[in-house]
Scaffold this motif. Structure first.
Motif, PDB file in Angstrom:
ATOM      1  N   LEU A  53       0.840  -1.198   0.000  1.00 60.66           N
ATOM      2  CA  LEU A  53       0.000   0.000   0.000  1.00 60.66           C
ATOM      3  C   LEU A  53       0.875   1.249   0.000  1.00 60.66           C
ATOM      4  CD1 LEU A  53      -2.745   1.405   0.226  1.00 60.66           C
ATOM      5  CD2 LEU A  53      -2.617   1.099   2.723  1.00 60.66           C
ATOM      6  N   ALA A  54       1.940   1.230   0.787  1.00 58.93           N
ATOM      7  CA  ALA A  54       2.857   2.371   0.830  1.00 58.93           C
ATOM      8  C   ALA A  54       3.567   2.565  -0.506  1.00 58.93           C
ATOM      9  CB  ALA A  54       3.881   2.174   1.949  1.00 58.93           C
ATOM     10  N   ILE A  55       3.936   1.467  -1.163  1.00 57.59           N
ATOM     11  CA  ILE A  55       4.569   1.558  -2.483  1.00 57.59           C
ATOM     12  C   ILE A  55       3.601   2.170  -3.489  1.00 57.59           C
ATOM     13  CG2 ILE A  55       5.458   0.204  -4.422  1.00 57.59           C
ATOM     14  CD1 ILE A  55       6.592  -1.764  -2.347  1.00 57.59           C
ATOM     15  N   SER A  56       2.348   1.733  -3.434  1.00 60.80           N
ATOM     16  CA  SER A  56       1.328   2.282  -4.330  1.00 60.80           C
ATOM     17  C   SER A  56       1.152   3.779  -4.112  1.00 60.80           C
ATOM     18  CB  SER A  56      -0.005   1.558  -4.099  1.00 60.80           C
ATOM     19  OG  SER A  56      -1.056   2.180  -4.790  1.00 60.80           O
ATOM     20  N   LEU A  58       3.346   5.811  -2.831  1.00 58.11           N
ATOM     21  CA  LEU A  58       4.567   6.502  -3.233  1.00 58.11           C
ATOM     22  C   LEU A  58       4.566   6.751  -4.745  1.00 58.11           C
ATOM     23  CD1 LEU A  58       7.167   7.526  -1.842  1.00 58.11           C
ATOM     24  CD2 LEU A  58       8.282   5.415  -2.584  1.00 58.11           C
ATOM     25  N   LEU A  59       4.067   5.789  -5.509  1.00 60.41           N
ATOM     26  CA  LEU A  59       3.943   5.969  -6.961  1.00 60.41           C
ATOM     27  C   LEU A  59       2.980   7.109  -7.288  1.00 60.41           C
ATOM     28  CD1 LEU A  59       3.819   2.250  -8.186  1.00 60.41           C
ATOM     29  CD2 LEU A  59       5.720   3.865  -8.391  1.00 60.41           C
ATOM     30  N   LEU A  60       1.886   7.177  -6.521  1.00 60.11           N
ATOM     31  CA  LEU A  60       0.941   8.277  -6.721  1.00 60.11           C
ATOM     32  C   LEU A  60       1.621   9.620  -6.447  1.00 60.11           C
ATOM     33  CD1 LEU A  60      -1.881   9.552  -7.069  1.00 60.11           C
ATOM     34  CD2 LEU A  60      -2.281   9.086  -4.643  1.00 60.11           C
ATOM     35  N   ALA A  61       2.361   9.692  -5.344  1.00 60.81           N
ATOM     36  CA  ALA A  61       3.056  10.939  -4.992  1.00 60.81           C
ATOM     37  C   ALA A  61       4.076  11.326  -6.063  1.00 60.81           C
ATOM     38  CB  ALA A  61       3.737  10.786  -3.628  1.00 60.81           C
ATOM     39  N   CYS A  62       4.679  10.333  -6.701  1.00 61.48           N
ATOM     40  CA  CYS A  62       5.667  10.607  -7.748  1.00 61.48           C
ATOM     41  C   CYS A  62       5.035  11.223  -8.994  1.00 61.48           C
ATOM     42  CB  CYS A  62       6.401   9.318  -8.128  1.00 61.48           C
ATOM     43  SG  CYS A  62       7.559   8.724  -6.864  1.00 61.48           S
ATOM     44  N   SER A  63       3.727  11.000  -9.177  1.00 63.85           N
ATOM     45  CA  SER A  63       3.050  11.558 -10.356  1.00 63.85           C
ATOM     46  C   SER A  63       2.609  13.001 -10.143  1.00 63.85           C
ATOM     47  CB  SER A  63       1.824  10.708 -10.705  1.00 63.85           C
ATOM     48  OG  SER A  63       0.774  10.902  -9.767  1.00 63.85           O
ATOM     49  N   LEU A  64       2.603  13.448  -8.899  1.00 61.44           N
ATOM     50  CA  LEU A  64       2.054  14.768  -8.588  1.00 61.44           C
ATOM     51  C   LEU A  64       2.910  15.959  -9.031  1.00 61.44           C
ATOM     52  CD1 LEU A  64       0.453  14.138  -5.077  1.00 61.44           C
ATOM     53  CD2 LEU A  64      -0.615  14.080  -7.344  1.00 61.44           C
ATOM     54  N   PRO A  65       4.248  15.870  -9.048  1.00 67.84           N
ATOM     55  CA  PRO A  65       5.014  17.047  -9.508  1.00 67.84           C
ATOM     56  C   PRO A  65       4.623  17.507 -10.906  1.00 67.84           C
ATOM     57  CG  PRO A  65       6.462  15.492  -8.421  1.00 67.84           C
ATOM     58  CD  PRO A  65       5.133  14.813  -8.540  1.00 67.84           C
ATOM     59  N   LEU A  66       4.359  16.569 -11.808  1.00 67.02           N
ATOM     60  CA  LEU A  66       3.971  16.943 -13.162  1.00 67.02           C
ATOM     61  C   LEU A  66       2.579  17.559 -13.192  1.00 67.02           C
ATOM     62  CD1 LEU A  66       5.378  13.879 -15.128  1.00 67.02           C
ATOM     63  CD2 LEU A  66       6.392  16.140 -14.804  1.00 67.02           C
ATOM     64  N   LYS A  67       1.690  17.097 -12.310  1.00 66.21           N
ATOM     65  CA  LYS A  67       0.373  17.721 -12.210  1.00 66.21           C
ATOM     66  C   LYS A  67       0.495  19.144 -11.668  1.00 66.21           C
ATOM     67  CE  LYS A  67      -2.857  13.850 -11.801  1.00 66.21           C
ATOM     68  NZ  LYS A  67      -3.781  14.373 -12.818  1.00 66.21           N
ATOM     69  N   THR A 261      -5.472  12.688  -1.660  1.00 68.34           N
ATOM     70  CA  THR A 261      -5.165  12.806  -0.235  1.00 68.34           C
ATOM     71  C   THR A 261      -5.034  11.444   0.438  1.00 68.34           C
ATOM     72  OG1 THR A 261      -7.531  12.957   0.342  1.00 68.34           O
ATOM     73  CG2 THR A 261      -6.345  15.024  -0.032  1.00 68.34           C
ATOM     74  N   ASN A 262      -5.483  10.377  -0.231  1.00 66.42           N
ATOM     75  CA  ASN A 262      -5.392   9.057   0.407  1.00 66.42           C
ATOM     76  C   ASN A 262      -3.934   8.661   0.651  1.00 66.42           C
ATOM     77  OD1 ASN A 262      -4.590   6.387  -1.281  1.00 66.42           O
ATOM     78  ND2 ASN A 262      -5.351   7.934  -2.699  1.00 66.42           N
ATOM     79  N   CYS A 263      -3.000   9.209  -0.148  1.00 64.53           N
ATOM     80  CA  CYS A 263      -1.592   8.864   0.079  1.00 64.53           C
ATOM     81  C   CYS A 263      -1.062   9.509   1.356  1.00 64.53           C
ATOM     82  CB  CYS A 263      -0.744   9.243  -1.128  1.00 64.53           C
ATOM     83  SG  CYS A 263      -0.432  11.010  -1.335  1.00 64.53           S
ATOM     84  N   CYS A 264      -1.763  10.525   1.861  1.00 63.24           N
ATOM     85  CA  CYS A 264      -1.396  11.140   3.136  1.00 63.24           C
ATOM     86  C   CYS A 264      -2.111  10.467   4.308  1.00 63.24           C
ATOM     87  CB  CYS A 264      -1.736  12.631   3.125  1.00 63.24           C
ATOM     88  SG  CYS A 264      -0.912  13.593   1.849  1.00 63.24           S
ATOM     89  N   LEU A 265      -3.303   9.920   4.042  1.00 65.02           N
ATOM     90  CA  LEU A 265      -4.105   9.310   5.102  1.00 65.02           C
ATOM     91  C   LEU A 265      -3.727   7.861   5.363  1.00 65.02           C
ATOM     92  CD1 LEU A 265      -7.642  10.718   4.156  1.00 65.02           C
ATOM     93  CD2 LEU A 265      -6.102  11.539   5.945  1.00 65.02           C
ATOM     94  N   ASP A 266      -3.273   7.151   4.332  1.00 67.52           N
ATOM     95  CA  ASP A 266      -2.957   5.730   4.490  1.00 67.52           C
ATOM     96  C   ASP A 266      -1.923   5.456   5.579  1.00 67.52           C
ATOM     97  OD1 ASP A 266      -4.788   4.814   2.669  1.00 67.52           O
ATOM     98  OD2 ASP A 266      -3.407   4.776   0.982  1.00 67.52           O
ATOM     99  N   PRO A 267      -0.874   6.289   5.726  1.00 68.11           N
ATOM    100  CA  PRO A 267       0.088   6.016   6.801  1.00 68.11           C
ATOM    101  C   PRO A 267      -0.550   5.957   8.192  1.00 68.11           C
ATOM    102  CG  PRO A 267       1.056   7.542   5.241  1.00 68.11           C
ATOM    103  CD  PRO A 267      -0.384   7.373   4.843  1.00 68.11           C
ATOM    104  N   VAL A 268      -1.694   6.607   8.363  1.00 67.78           N
ATOM    105  CA  VAL A 268      -2.397   6.525   9.649  1.00 67.78           C
ATOM    106  C   VAL A 268      -2.816   5.083   9.925  1.00 67.78           C
ATOM    107  CG1 VAL A 268      -4.366   7.367  10.991  1.00 67.78           C
ATOM    108  CG2 VAL A 268      -3.214   8.887   9.386  1.00 67.78           C
TER     109      VAL A 268
END
Length: 286
Positions: A53-56, A58-67, A261-268
């Motif tokens: 889940l964390a890897i998934s 992290l991939l999402l977060a990696c796509s955000l700079p281009l957005k 935002t789920n990539c920020c909430l999942d670590p909880v």
């Protein structure tokens, strides 16, 4: 002029939101991966699911700079292929996160409700098999999405995957958009997984009403229930609105902000799911 100014402000707002999510989500998930690998045993099914889940995320977060770049400048200089790649990293996260969150919930359900009978099911080998099948499914979905995009690429701007369709799309294409198999599959999958999470929450809640001393797998009743509550919040707030919104003719960008935002909430979930999350393996009870 007012409309143009309003659109510009909206795009800048999206850039700020995506940038904030990226700046929080990337380090949180990178740290979570490091902690899970260094301080926890991969013999635990729960750890295996959370690691993926964390890897998934992290991939999402990696796509955000281009957005962020696109919404801040209104330009997309990286071409059509990169655009689709960013869209896949972003959209596939809905599938992967919802599946891995459900795996975590089901694992906790079995541990709490069926602690003895589920021991032969809750093994690292079975968890690895489930993870491999999930990533294979995600690859197939990604291929199908690429094929669907390829059918209509002439009708879209290069940046359609990060914003919206052109106004010149015909009614026929709009109907095709509404009946896009990938969107239908996503809706069915999210709804099915949501039902699984709701049922798991109810069963665990009923079980925890009994004396916790009778449940050897439960160390903290509050943490267990918070895990299920967070899972349901993720589905109702992040995944379901975006999935339903994808059937709209002009998909709203703010729904993409919410799902990101789920990539920020999942670590909880990691904190609530694992006892002594920050402790080293030798410091935990055997």
């Amino acid at each position: 002029m007012n409309n143009t100014t309003g659109e510009t402000k909206a795009e800048l707002t999206y850039a700020v939101v995506f940038g904030t999510i990226m700046s929080i989500g990337f380090p949180l998930n990178a740290i979570a991966i490091w902690i899970l690998l260094r301080h926890h045993s991969l013999k635990s099914p729960n750890v295996i699911f959370m690691l993926n889940l964390a890897i998934s995320d992290l991939l999402l977060a990696c796509s955000l700079p281009l957005k962020v770049y696109y919404h801040a400048t209104g330009a997309w200089p990286l071409g059509y292929t990169t655009c689709i790649g960013v869209a896949l990293m972003f959209n596939v996260n809905i599938y992967s996160s919802s599946i891995f969150i459900t795996f975590i919930s089901v694992d906790r359900l079995l541990a709490v409700v069926y602690p003895l009978r589920s021991r032969h099911i809750r093994t690292a080998r079975n968890a690895v098999k489930a993870v491999i099948l999930t990533w294979l499914l995600l690859i197939v979905i990604a291929i199908l999405v690429c094929i669907e995009f390829g059918k209509h690429w002439k009708l879209y701007t290069e940046s359609f995957c990060v914003k919206h369709q052109r106004n010149t799309i015909t009614e026929t294409t709009t109907e095709s958009h509404m009946s896009d198999p990938s969107r239908i599959v996503q809706l069915i999958l999210v709804l099915v997984l949501l039902v699984v999470n709701v049922v798991s929450t109810v069963l665990v809640s009923l079980t925890l009403r009994r004396n916790v001393k009778d449940l050897p797998e439960v160390n903290n009743r509050v943490n267990v229930m918070l895990l299920f509550v967070m899972s349901l919040i993720m589905f109702f707030v992040c995944f379901l609105p975006k999935t339903i919104g994808s059937f709209m003719k002009d998909e709203l960008t703010y729904l993409k902000c919410i799902v990101a935002t789920n990539c920020c909430l999942d670590p909880v979930l990691y904190y609530f799911s694992l006892d002594a999350f920050w402790k080293k393996k030798e410091e935990r009870k055997p």
